[in-house]
Scaffold this motif. Structure first.
Motif, PDB file in Angstrom:
ATOM      1  N   GLU A 163     -37.354  50.441  17.286  1.00 30.35           N
ATOM      2  CA  GLU A 163     -39.064  50.725  17.191  1.00 30.35           C
ATOM      3  C   GLU A 163     -39.344  51.958  17.464  1.00 30.35           C
ATOM      4  O   GLU A 163     -38.728  52.649  18.409  1.00 30.35           O
ATOM      5  N   CYS A 190     -31.160  55.933  13.734  1.00 25.86           N
ATOM      6  CA  CYS A 190     -31.161  54.268  13.701  1.00 25.86           C
ATOM      7  C   CYS A 190     -32.619  54.062  13.076  1.00 25.86           C
ATOM      8  O   CYS A 190     -33.597  54.186  13.451  1.00 25.86           O
ATOM      9  N   ARG A 191     -32.137  53.103  11.896  1.00 26.39           N
ATOM     10  CA  ARG A 191     -33.502  52.809  11.117  1.00 26.39           C
ATOM     11  C   ARG A 191     -33.843  51.534  11.806  1.00 26.39           C
ATOM     12  O   ARG A 191     -35.311  51.077  11.403  1.00 26.39           O
ATOM     13  N   SER A 192     -33.302  50.706  12.609  1.00 27.58           N
ATOM     14  CA  SER A 192     -34.030  49.375  13.431  1.00 27.58           C
ATOM     15  C   SER A 192     -34.529  49.571  14.662  1.00 27.58           C
ATOM     16  O   SER A 192     -35.066  48.506  14.934  1.00 27.58           O
ATOM     17  N   CYS A 218     -24.318  49.893  18.622  1.00 23.24           N
ATOM     18  CA  CYS A 218     -26.016  49.873  18.758  1.00 23.24           C
ATOM     19  C   CYS A 218     -26.404  48.441  18.718  1.00 23.24           C
ATOM     20  O   CYS A 218     -26.430  47.780  17.898  1.00 23.24           O
ATOM     21  N   TYR A 260     -29.593  47.661  18.014  1.00 21.92           N
ATOM     22  CA  TYR A 260     -30.478  47.619  16.959  1.00 21.92           C
ATOM     23  C   TYR A 260     -29.817  47.226  15.610  1.00 21.92           C
ATOM     24  O   TYR A 260     -30.447  46.407  15.113  1.00 21.92           O
ATOM     25  N   CYS A 261     -28.974  48.277  15.321  1.00 24.20           N
ATOM     26  CA  CYS A 261     -28.460  48.210  13.951  1.00 24.20           C
ATOM     27  C   CYS A 261     -27.194  47.564  13.634  1.00 24.20           C
ATOM     28  O   CYS A 261     -26.776  47.416  12.636  1.00 24.20           O
ATOM     29  N   ARG A 262     -26.525  47.563  14.881  1.00 26.82           N
ATOM     30  CA  ARG A 262     -25.064  47.078  15.168  1.00 26.82           C
ATOM     31  C   ARG A 262     -24.111  48.219  14.494  1.00 26.82           C
ATOM     32  O   ARG A 262     -23.061  47.863  14.398  1.00 26.82           O
TER      33      ARG A 262
END
Length: 103
Positions: A75, A71-73, A47, A49-51
């Protein structure tokens, strides 16, 4: 070439890679790194965004779920755009059954 320790051969890795590359038509791949990584002998997508690393061997459903829900990272605006593309794809050719209409 075969090994006795259970590691994958170059040929089997090529098979896995070709299966995954075929699936890269999905819009979900825009949210993952281009290069897959090998984790404990399995190819995984990373990912952006969060890897996080996710299996792709059986398709992209886990990748879609991660971007859409987990995914919490990512936007909010990016997640919303992704969800809109998924809704457009689902609505093409999808027939909905409405119990009220059929009565």
């Amino acid at each position: 070439m075969s090994t006795s320790d259970g590691s994958e051969t170059a040929d089997s890795m090529d098979e896995d890679t070709s299966q995954v590359l075929h699936a890269r038509r999905s819009k979900v791949w825009e949210h993952y790194e281009k290069e897959l990584v090998v984790v404990e002998g399995d190819l995984k997508a990373v990912c952006k965004y969060c890897r996080g690393k996710f299996h792709t061997k059986f398709g992209t459903s886990s990748l879609r779920t991660h971007i859409a829900e987990d995914c919490r990272s990512i936007e909010d605006a990016c997640r919303k755009r992704f969800l809109l593309t998924m809704k457009k794809k689902q609505s093409k050719g999808l027939v909905m059954f409405d119990e009220k209409v059929s009565r």
